[in-house]
Design an enzyme around this catalytic site. Structure first.
Site, PDB file in Angstrom:
ATOM      1  N   ASP A 100      46.607  64.860  21.267  1.00 56.10           N
ATOM      2  CA  ASP A 100      45.890  65.850  22.082  1.00 56.10           C
ATOM      3  C   ASP A 100      45.524  67.056  21.199  1.00 56.10           C
ATOM      4  O   ASP A 100      45.625  68.213  21.621  1.00 56.10           O
ATOM      5  CB  ASP A 100      46.714  66.282  23.301  1.00 56.10           C
ATOM      6  CG  ASP A 100      45.870  67.064  24.321  1.00 56.10           C
ATOM      7  OD1 ASP A 100      44.642  67.164  24.129  1.00 56.10           O
ATOM      8  OD2 ASP A 100      46.453  67.578  25.293  1.00 56.10           O
ATOM      9  N   GLY A 141      46.524  74.469  24.486  1.00 59.72           N
ATOM     10  CA  GLY A 141      46.253  73.459  23.466  1.00 59.72           C
ATOM     11  C   GLY A 141      46.815  73.837  22.121  1.00 59.72           C
ATOM     12  O   GLY A 141      46.971  75.013  21.803  1.00 59.72           O
ATOM     13  N   HIS A 167      43.718  63.041  33.060  1.00 57.43           N
ATOM     14  CA  HIS A 167      44.578  64.212  32.895  1.00 57.43           C
ATOM     15  C   HIS A 167      45.177  64.426  34.288  1.00 57.43           C
ATOM     16  O   HIS A 167      44.605  65.113  35.118  1.00 57.43           O
ATOM     17  CB  HIS A 167      43.711  65.394  32.449  1.00 57.43           C
ATOM     18  CG  HIS A 167      44.423  66.691  32.332  1.00 57.43           C
ATOM     19  ND1 HIS A 167      44.426  67.452  31.203  1.00 57.43           N
ATOM     20  CD2 HIS A 167      45.169  67.382  33.229  1.00 57.43           C
ATOM     21  CE1 HIS A 167      45.130  68.556  31.403  1.00 57.43           C
ATOM     22  NE2 HIS A 167      45.590  68.533  32.635  1.00 57.43           N
ATOM     23  N   HIS A 171      40.399  66.442  20.489  1.00 60.64           N
ATOM     24  CA  HIS A 171      39.250  67.279  20.855  1.00 60.64           C
ATOM     25  C   HIS A 171      38.590  67.740  19.562  1.00 60.64           C
ATOM     26  O   HIS A 171      39.190  68.499  18.804  1.00 60.64           O
ATOM     27  CB  HIS A 171      39.713  68.481  21.677  1.00 60.64           C
ATOM     28  CG  HIS A 171      40.363  68.087  22.980  1.00 60.64           C
ATOM     29  ND1 HIS A 171      39.662  67.936  24.146  1.00 60.64           N
ATOM     30  CD2 HIS A 171      41.642  67.781  23.286  1.00 60.64           C
ATOM     31  CE1 HIS A 171      40.489  67.564  25.131  1.00 60.64           C
ATOM     32  NE2 HIS A 171      41.702  67.464  24.625  1.00 60.64           N
ATOM     33  N   HIS A 179      43.386  60.411  21.540  1.00 65.67           N
ATOM     34  CA  HIS A 179      43.149  61.613  22.345  1.00 65.67           C
ATOM     35  C   HIS A 179      43.064  62.849  21.455  1.00 65.67           C
ATOM     36  O   HIS A 179      44.082  63.469  21.132  1.00 65.67           O
ATOM     37  CB  HIS A 179      44.284  61.761  23.375  1.00 65.67           C
ATOM     38  CG  HIS A 179      44.074  62.873  24.362  1.00 65.67           C
ATOM     39  ND1 HIS A 179      44.565  62.817  25.641  1.00 65.67           N
ATOM     40  CD2 HIS A 179      43.439  64.063  24.272  1.00 65.67           C
ATOM     41  CE1 HIS A 179      44.244  63.923  26.302  1.00 65.67           C
ATOM     42  NE2 HIS A 179      43.566  64.706  25.474  1.00 65.67           N
TER      43      HIS A 179
HETATM   44  O1  DOR Z   1      46.376  71.677  26.242  1.00 69.68           O
HETATM   45  C1  DOR Z   1      45.311  71.139  26.478  1.00 69.68           C
HETATM   46  N1  DOR Z   1      44.189  71.482  25.794  1.00 69.68           N
HETATM   47  N2  DOR Z   1      45.253  70.241  27.431  1.00 69.68           N
HETATM   48  C2  DOR Z   1      44.089  69.700  27.847  1.00 69.68           C
HETATM   49  O2  DOR Z   1      44.091  68.853  28.691  1.00 69.68           O
HETATM   50  C3  DOR Z   1      42.807  70.175  27.273  1.00 69.68           C
HETATM   51  C4  DOR Z   1      42.992  70.696  25.930  1.00 69.68           C
HETATM   52  C5  DOR Z   1      41.783  71.434  25.397  1.00 69.68           C
HETATM   53  O3  DOR Z   1      40.669  70.929  25.545  1.00 69.68           O
HETATM   54  O4  DOR Z   1      41.960  72.501  24.794  1.00 69.68           O
HETATM   55 ZN    ZN Z   2      44.414  66.773  28.969  1.00 67.09          ZN
END
Ligand code: DOR
Ligand code: ZN
Length: 437
Positions: free
Chosen positions: A306, A325, A180, A63, A61
């Protein structure tokens, strides 16, 4: 033919029940032999005396923000951050711009990764077109083009009937929906855990039920359809109970927990630090402690960072306006080793399992093991070393982490992907040096 010998390290591989001083012999990027005092001539020999040798770490997980969010991160910089953190495989979320909801999007990420990445990158495709929650994507086609799972992460799959359909279809493909799990009406304008701290700071709260009610729904739908639901970034004690009970009933549910939910509570936002704003929010100490127990007993299958990069400009705003995030790839191993193994929450072997073979199992990935015949994805760690978290050491394009300035025990020494060193002693290998074998 190219060969590599990793000598005299403490090889720890929970998937193979291995823990001992062993040598690893790699031929053309594949593990060819493993044993004591191997006699082999190799093109490259790495002396791992006194070091820990484990399967390459896996994060299901992250990004990576490409396409569309290149100011925060790119596949190139995210892969450097991962390599520096000992990760050899990551799975990237589809909440990019445009959303990864088509074969074109998935192919794009795979093509950029083939060109720019030091490590294995697997795309996760969206559950619904544009992540708008209305119309499901072409699961079979997306799988054909390399998607390893489906998720609308950043947002929940809101509509229960869409979720039911998605689980019914993906059950046939044997792939998980990574949800989520939060009920949007209960999240509302909330930016922090609904508790004393948020009240004191005058911030809108997100009650625990936002997560628990959604997790209960997802479990019921998985039970009904036979689909596999994976609960992303679990934050509450009650969600752990629901997941444990569902597992006992034989329902196909798996779950992950982030380093920040394992280490921090809503106290971290007391100074209005936007670095500690995440979704779901950091909760109370009783939740954090329950997450630790649930990770230990296997209710929570694995650790996932994450990794969610955001620029300084985006985070330098009032708390409520900051995007949620924090980053994690660069240093999550050290955080987890220092805090989880150090505090006796997990044994070293349990920690390695929850960052290698367990995440691999959740998504049916082939990594996470040093068994003969597997790709030689290997991480070498100095448990006596230290990891400093500074803007200078972070390889991610963003530095949004509340752990900035801190120092943790253990250090990623070398990261090897398919038999090639991609990171060693603080330096990522130049792409040109590895892209042509
Ligand atoms: O804290 C988070 N940031 N939770 C998420 O589900 C998305 C993520 C993001 O894409 O920045
Ligand atoms: Zn998330």
């Amino acid at each position: 033919m190219s060969t590599m010998l990793i000598k005299n390290g403490r090889v720890l591989d929970p998937s193979e029940n291995l823990d001992g001083e062993l040598d690893l012999y790699i031929v053309d990027g594949v593990i060819s032999d493993i044993g004591k005092g191997l006699e082999a001539n190799a093109d490259e020999t790495i002396d791992a005396t006194g070091k820990l040798v484990v399967p390459g770490l896996i994060d299901i997980h992250v990004h990576l923000r490409e396409p569309g969010g290149e100011a925060k991160e790119t596949i190139k910089t995210g892969s450097r951050s991962a390599a520096a953190g000992g990760f050899t495989t990551v799975c990237c979320m589809p909440n990019t711009n445009p959303v990864l909801d088509s074969a074109t999007g998935v192919n794009y990420v795979r093509a950029v990764a083939a060109r720019d990445s030091l490590i294995n990158v697997h795309p996760i495709a969206a559950v619904t077109k544009g992540q708008l929650g209305k119309e499901i994507t072409e699961f079979g086609d997306l799988r054909f083009h390399g998607a390893v799972a489906f998720s609308d992460d950043g947002m929940p799959v809101y509509d229960a009937e869409i979720m039911r359909l998605a689980l019914e279809y993906t059950a046939m493909l044997n792939m998980p929906i990574m949800n989520h799990s939060e009920i949007p009406e209960l999240v509302g304008e909330g930016v922090a855990h609904h508790g004393r701290v948020a009240m004191k700071l005058g911030l809108r709260g997100v009650p625990r039920a936002a997560e628990t009610a959604s997790v209960a729904r997802d479990i019921e739908l998985a039970a009904e359809t036979g689909g596999h639901v994976h609960i992303c970034h679990v934050s509450t004690a009650r969600a752990c109970e629901l997941i444990a009970e569902a597992k006992q009933r034989g329902i196909r549910v798996t779950a992950e927990v982030t380093p920040h939910h394992l280490l921090l509570t809503d106290q971290a936002i007391e100074t209005f630090s936007t670095m500690a704003r995440v979704a779901p929010p950091l909760r109370g100490a009783e939740d954090r402690d329950a997450l630790r127990q649930a990770l230990r007993n296997g209710t929570l299958d694995c650790i996932a960072t994450d990794h969610a990069p955001h620029t300084d400009i985006e985070k330098n705003v009032p708390f409520q306006e900051a995007p949620p995030g924090m980053i994690g790839l660069d240093f999550s191993w050290a955080l987890m080793y220092h805090e989880m193994v150090g505090a006796g929450v997990l044994t070293l072997s349990e920690l390695v399992a929850r960052m290698t073979i367990e995440p691999a199992k959740v998504l049916n990935l082939s990594g996470g093991s040093l068994a003969k015949g597997r790709n030689a994805d290997v991480t070498i760690i100095d448990l006596e070393g230290t990891t400093q978290i500074t803007r200078e050491t972070i390889k991610s394009k963003s530095c949004n982490t509340p752990f900035l300035g801190k120092q943790y025990s253990s250090k990623i020494e070398t990261t090897i992907v398919k038999g090639r060193v991609v990171y060693s002693n603080g330096q990522c290998t130049k792409l040109e040096a590895i892209s042509h074998p």
